[in-house]
Design a protein around this motif. Sequence first.
Motif, mmCIF file in Angstrom:
data_model
loop_
_atom_site.group_PDB
_atom_site.id
_atom_site.type_symbol
_atom_site.label_atom_id
_atom_site.label_comp_id
_atom_site.label_asym_id
_atom_site.label_seq_id
_atom_site.Cartn_x
_atom_site.Cartn_y
_atom_site.Cartn_z
ATOM 1 N N LEU B 26 0.829 -1.200 0.000
ATOM 2 C CA LEU B 26 0.000 0.000 0.000
ATOM 3 C C LEU B 26 0.865 1.252 0.000
ATOM 4 O O LEU B 26 0.519 2.263 -0.614
ATOM 5 C CB LEU B 26 -0.922 -0.012 1.227
ATOM 6 C CG LEU B 26 -1.992 1.082 1.248
ATOM 7 C CD1 LEU B 26 -2.889 0.969 0.026
ATOM 8 C CD2 LEU B 26 -2.819 0.992 2.511
ATOM 9 N N GLY B 28 3.431 1.628 -1.559
ATOM 10 C CA GLY B 28 3.834 1.851 -2.951
ATOM 11 C C GLY B 28 2.709 2.285 -3.846
ATOM 12 O O GLY B 28 2.868 2.326 -5.063
ATOM 13 N N GLN B 29 1.569 2.572 -3.274
ATOM 14 C CA GLN B 29 0.422 3.000 -4.087
ATOM 15 C C GLN B 29 -0.105 4.339 -3.583
ATOM 16 O O GLN B 29 -1.199 4.418 -3.038
ATOM 17 C CB GLN B 29 -0.687 1.957 -4.033
ATOM 18 C CG GLN B 29 -0.268 0.597 -4.558
ATOM 19 C CD GLN B 29 -1.341 -0.430 -4.316
ATOM 20 O OE1 GLN B 29 -2.459 -0.305 -4.779
ATOM 21 N NE2 GLN B 29 -1.010 -1.448 -3.554
ATOM 22 N N PRO B 30 0.654 5.388 -3.752
ATOM 23 C CA PRO B 30 0.133 6.699 -3.344
ATOM 24 C C PRO B 30 -1.026 7.116 -4.248
ATOM 25 O O PRO B 30 -1.184 6.602 -5.356
ATOM 26 C CB PRO B 30 1.340 7.621 -3.523
ATOM 27 C CG PRO B 30 2.159 6.956 -4.570
ATOM 28 C CD PRO B 30 1.969 5.486 -4.371
#
Lengths: 753, 494
Positions: B26, B28-30
């Motif tokens: 998560l 890595g998922q801005p």
Amino acid sequence: MSRFRTYHEHDDSPAPMVDGGMRGVNMRVAPELLPEQFAAEAVNMRFRFGVPETRLGHMVLPWNNKISSGNINAWSSVRGVGVFDDPRTGQQFVLIAANDTVFYTVEQNTPVEMNLPDQAVIDTDVWFTQAFDRVVMHRGANRETLVMNQLGTGWEYISQSGDDDESDGTIPIPNASRSVFFQNRLWIPNDQDDVAFSDIGDYTRYTILQEFRVNRGSSDRLLAIVPFNETTLIAFKEQSVWALTNIYGDLSAAQLTLLTGQFGCVAPNSIAQVGRDLWFLSQLGVMSIRQTEENRLQSVVRPVSEAIDPLIKRINWRHVANASAAYWDSRYYLAVPLDDAEVQGPELAQGAIYDLDETYTVQGLTAGATYFVELGASEASMDNGAQNLTNSGYFTAQGTTVTLHHTVGLVVTASLRRVTRGVNNAVLVFDFLNNAWAGHDETPGRDFARLFIARHQAVRRMFSYGSDGWVVLLEEDYEDADPFPQADLEVTAIPEDGDTLQVNGGTLITADSGLGNNTPTLWAVSESIDFCRTTLYGGNTNLSGYDTNLPFPWSAPNTQVVKLSTGVRFLSTNGVLPAIATTGSWATITERITLPIAAILVTRAYQSPGRMMAKWGHVWIDVQTWLPSLTITAVKPGVGESTTLVEAETRDRTKFDRPHHRADHDLTNVNDDFEDPFRQDYSVTLDGVGGSDGLILQDGVTLSHHQERRLAFKLNERERMVQLRIENSTGRVRVMGINIEGAPQPENERSHV
Amino acid sequence: MAVSVTVTPGKQFATDEPVTYAKLNLLGQPTFSLAGTIETADLADGAVTAVKAVAGPFWYATGVGDTGVYDINLVNAPAAYAEGMLVRFRADSDNAGATDININGLGDKNLYREQSKELRPGDIRSGMIVEAIYDATGAFQVLSPLADYAAWHSTSVTGTDTIAVTMSPTLKSYYEGLVISFEAAGDNPGACTVNVDGLGAKAIYKNLDVVLGAGDIREGQVVRAIFSVDQDAFQMTSQLGNPRPELAAIVGSSRGLVVRSSSTFPGTHIDVFAFSGQVILQELGGTSIIGVAGFSFTVNVTTNGVNGLEGVDSLLDNTWYYLWVIYNGTTVAGLLSASASSPVLPAGYRYAAMISPIRSTTGGNTYQFYQVERKVWLPNNAILFDRAGSVSWVAISANSAEHDLLKAAVPPIAKTCFGHCGSSVSAARNFAIAGQVTGGLYGFTINVQAPGTSTSSLFTAGLFDVPLITAQDFYYSTTDTAATYRLYVTGYTF
């Protein structure tokens, strides 16, 4: 080699009983009658591949929630969620009716507010149904249905295509609460008994004759229609279930058949397609359409939830109408209201200190919201606006503060929490791979208004939203996302002059030992550590402090401040962990953004052959853990009889069990020994040890290692049977196997307890 | 304001929070959010290229017509009008004349065609896309084609004298220089008018102000005309349906034409041939001419129609008829008509030329003759026979009996006649013949010398060839009044 060297003439050898794997839970059968592979109870557990283990937790995906100025917030209210698969782009968008409008969102993009037509409002629960390349949104019986043809255009009122003159026998799309798109028609339950259906390929046109009436005239209200197979729709009424078969072409061959009149559906959202079957919640429990047909032949009524009947009996039937289900990963998840059907928010009072005027004012309440106060030993009463409460109980906040009364200097013992009532506070889980129930899930502070399926990272995943407005991804992390992130600031030493404090970019406060009272920017830190703890919040002689009721309070944006006996707790009001910045060495900050998942497994009752009294000896429990806090209790059949074998046992991630003389593991992994065997725990934090931050990856760090060990106990209990209750309050546990020895004992002729 | 990108971290770690794969994933998922406006200064020169642009409604909106002004509200409102500003709009209604546009309430501005000319009614039609650019004079110049085309053309045409033309889109008004063209529905019978889209019938002229003649417009012909406000009429600028007559082409003129009484049926059949010759014909009622050559045919005066009589199958007694060469585009034939100018041609025959006068006899036959081109030879026709002379000029017509003889010998259209004359006595005589005796003498005197050789019972004789200045009449005078004078007509030209 046997552990018992010899047996005497009249000795029975100990009988080992083994549970090498488990399928699920059966709560209905007496624990001692349960076969192997079944547990008597499970909370927050899964049984996939024969191993009971802590379920995975919830996670907040930012783009499914309200994002404002880079901060993630819960929606103020969620009225419904739908999924739109755009056939033009292949993209999937999640439609969220919230904050009095509708948003669409896609992964890693901020939700976009959609246009609504003039006069349209979102003030009721809504239902989205995709029909071809557009989505219709039903807003209940008193609101016109809207349609979305393009995301950018937004929502529009629906105009009947072609000649909209009603004299030709066509009528516009009826108002409704839900619909289903089936065989290129939109099917709408739009009245007590009626099902309207559109022209093929045209969701806007309905003819007066295009209606089925399901058992017209009865008081049995039609709740939902759901596809069963390619040519069959099931009509769920409150007291009956009907099948609409042979649906094809011009529908001239369609037939309406009563499946059962013995029960109906109590919650339309509890209906879920499970393989080639439909499951739903009835007055009798969870029912299957296929099993209902089989039962009809056998003249019996057997819910598929029979094995968890005690849980079904705990359902709060007054609030069951909003129960919600989803089928995901070969499991049927059913969110239901159990017991009091409520969830409680974070603690707002307990642990604070009464001020000099013998009061403690709790701030940050929401006027009109419901709270529960449990007055403790220290409290005499509580003021809620003009209302004075002298007993524990629910109350509706009349303003944003309440005041507790007792003695100056005492710790507040009252508990005050916000309460949301009438919600789904538990999730029942059935695992089709095991063909058994996995018990139920509970999460403190979180309810599950709706479960829904949407795409995440290219695969179907299960999501939920609750009354708190958060949309969360389920079954993802080792912990649950905390609906209320918080940071505790404890004063552990007297600050020195010039030490500073700032919370969420609010007031920059500087310690000043020369002051007796705070100022708008200076913190009086003279005298003692207790004085500092008191003045940090404010106290009744101060004009400033974190108490928002003071004339010149210090600001801590996006937080609700709770006074602690040792400092102050900052509860996030925007979903973002409060950022506390300090200088000096006076503070200890404890942050919490996730909640551990408390898992409970209660085994079947082990019983000696012939149901004789047995001498229970050794117990071996093989577990795999990750950051555990393990409590194991031997439960005996007598009332309140139990023996705690181990309590809140944790494992040290720095310690190696073998060799016993091995030096501790440096949590920064500077020695590149993270993957070395025999360490007690392999969980990872980034804070290292002794304030040394960070983790060096070196040759690799595996984050999911569960360390296995065998727990051995000796019971020395003489009982007919014994159960084991395994609780893990943090991290994860996998119960790999249980072996318990019981040696039958000679019976005496006396009765005893 | 420039564009701002707000990045919301996918995950925020608390102190002592255990790290898991799910949390790292998560993290890595801005979530991204773009806001603001890219302004000119934010872009490098040349940064916006065609390959980066996607077709879309740039500077486009609906033009809402409101009493001579189209209100245009662009999605992004410009701050002010500026030279070079481009705007496109879809008109929601026709313009009624001079037109303004108003962009996002910045004020009404002229919308001109052809740099600085006001629009005409109907230049803009409902639904039309109009593109214009703001110029240095403070007006918008239309770039896109207007509905009021440079040339209007229609094939939806009715009428031949009152020609109704329907244009699509409809023409809104006549104006100076309006160019129309249409495909004629039929031959015009003569003067005609044009009425375009019911705006009123306007005369159509040729050669400035000449009324059209019949056939100036032919069926299927594309007629082009320009409107003149001064004349309040159209001037036809396309070719006329009737081609201009060739200057050398004289209708009825011929080369190598022979017409004669049939040698087989001399009283009823007339042979006509021009095997290597040619005759010039004219479209009857029109002006086009055509030459026919290498033909021969025989006319039977006892039949009706082609190579016969016009409308009848017998001749009236003692009547002049006229033989016409007729042509239908493929066949050259003959027709004997009582008219020397306006025969009624058999169906399909459009071209004709009169080539020969024919005199019927008592009994419905024809007199014999032999004609080459426009000269006719006849048997002797005694006009004067031992007639008393006159020493003064006397017209043939002075004596009705003699005049009747002459009128039976030469047709009214004859221009000259010739023959011979003399006296029946062998003595010197003068015999003068003239076509006109006043206002100039056109004739001559034949001096008859005695004795001479008898020729055709004339002891003295001479030939004459006299113009028939008065049709079927001429003058003569003699030496004396003795009743010995004779005159014979043997042919004529016409």
